[in-house]
Design a protein around this motif. Structure first.
Motif, mmCIF file in Angstrom:
data_model
loop_
_atom_site.group_PDB
_atom_site.id
_atom_site.type_symbol
_atom_site.label_atom_id
_atom_site.label_comp_id
_atom_site.label_asym_id
_atom_site.label_seq_id
_atom_site.Cartn_x
_atom_site.Cartn_y
_atom_site.Cartn_z
ATOM 1 N N GLU A 100 0.818 -1.194 0.000
ATOM 2 C CA GLU A 100 0.000 0.000 0.000
ATOM 3 C C GLU A 100 0.867 1.266 0.000
ATOM 4 O O GLU A 100 0.522 2.241 -0.651
ATOM 5 C CB GLU A 100 -0.959 -0.016 1.195
ATOM 6 N N ASP A 101 1.974 1.219 0.750
ATOM 7 C CA ASP A 101 2.882 2.376 0.770
ATOM 8 C C ASP A 101 3.467 2.634 -0.615
ATOM 9 O O ASP A 101 3.587 3.782 -1.042
ATOM 10 C CB ASP A 101 4.009 2.156 1.777
ATOM 11 N N ILE A 102 3.834 1.568 -1.314
ATOM 12 C CA ILE A 102 4.410 1.727 -2.656
ATOM 13 C C ILE A 102 3.374 2.324 -3.599
ATOM 14 O O ILE A 102 3.693 3.193 -4.414
ATOM 15 C CB ILE A 102 4.943 0.373 -3.191
ATOM 16 N N VAL A 103 2.134 1.880 -3.494
ATOM 17 C CA VAL A 103 1.056 2.422 -4.330
ATOM 18 C C VAL A 103 0.921 3.926 -4.087
ATOM 19 O O VAL A 103 0.857 4.715 -5.026
ATOM 20 C CB VAL A 103 -0.283 1.693 -4.054
ATOM 21 N N LYS A 104 0.909 4.323 -2.813
ATOM 22 C CA LYS A 104 0.771 5.748 -2.472
ATOM 23 C C LYS A 104 1.949 6.565 -2.996
ATOM 24 O O LYS A 104 1.765 7.644 -3.555
ATOM 25 C CB LYS A 104 0.672 5.914 -0.954
ATOM 26 N N LEU A 105 3.158 6.049 -2.799
ATOM 27 C CA LEU A 105 4.346 6.804 -3.186
ATOM 28 C C LEU A 105 4.585 6.824 -4.689
ATOM 29 O O LEU A 105 5.131 7.789 -5.225
ATOM 30 C CB LEU A 105 5.579 6.230 -2.472
#
Length: 174
Positions: free
Chosen positions: A1-6
């Protein structure tokens, strides 16, 4: 999820990338006691990484386009001028690494730097065959991007002199 956001990528794209990386076994997993990676495991991983990068270079290398004859002569000359400057500088980047190396690695890097010196003569002769004079070639200034490659290599080689060997494996693949 963090990678998607970033990254701004969709979850399916991120999952696909992560799955591909997992299949290539390029993850650095904490599976070793005390965090020390056995030498052979590290060697195999670095060889795999170099092969992945080399394969990518083979498919995206601009030099391959010149074999088709599509880019104009001026593009070839410009590319060769940049290659001339890069090839001329590479041994000095290796020497920079050697100054930061110790032991057997220092000896290997010094020898490698000496072996790489004066290879730009082949590009020089090609440029002369294309109509440029030695004076024009010698007085030409490399593009900022070409100069940045030299600076970045030196920075990397200073941090880890052994990275020269990975860089060489990648470049020699082409």
């Amino acid at each position: 999820e963090d990678i998607v956001k970033l990254s701004g990528l969709h979850m399916a794209q991120v999952q696909g990338i992560l799955q591909a990386l997992d299949e290539m076994e390029v993850w650095c997993r904490p599976v070793y006691p005390a965090g020390e990676v056995p030498l052979e495991d590290g060697r195999v991983k670095f060889l795999k990484i170099c092969q992945i990068w080399a394969d990518e270079l083979v498919t995206s290398y601009i030099g391959n386009e010149f074999a088709s004859g599509e880019p104009p002569k001026e593009a070839l000359i410009g590319w060769l001028l940049e290659m001339y400057h890069y090839i001329k500088d590479f041994p000095y980047a290796i020497e920079h690494a050697a100054h930061h190396a110790t032991g057997e690695l220092k000896t290997v890097l010094c020898r490698y730097a000496n072996e790489e010196k004066h290879h730009e003569i082949f590009v020089l002769k090609t440029l002369e065959n294309l109509g440029l004079s030695r004076a024009e070639i010698a007085s030409s200034t490399p593009m900022l991007s070409t100069r940045m490659i030299g600076f970045l290599m030196r920075e990397l080689f200073e941090i880890e002199p052994a990275s020269v060997l990975m860089m060489a494996a990648l470049l020699e693949a082409q």
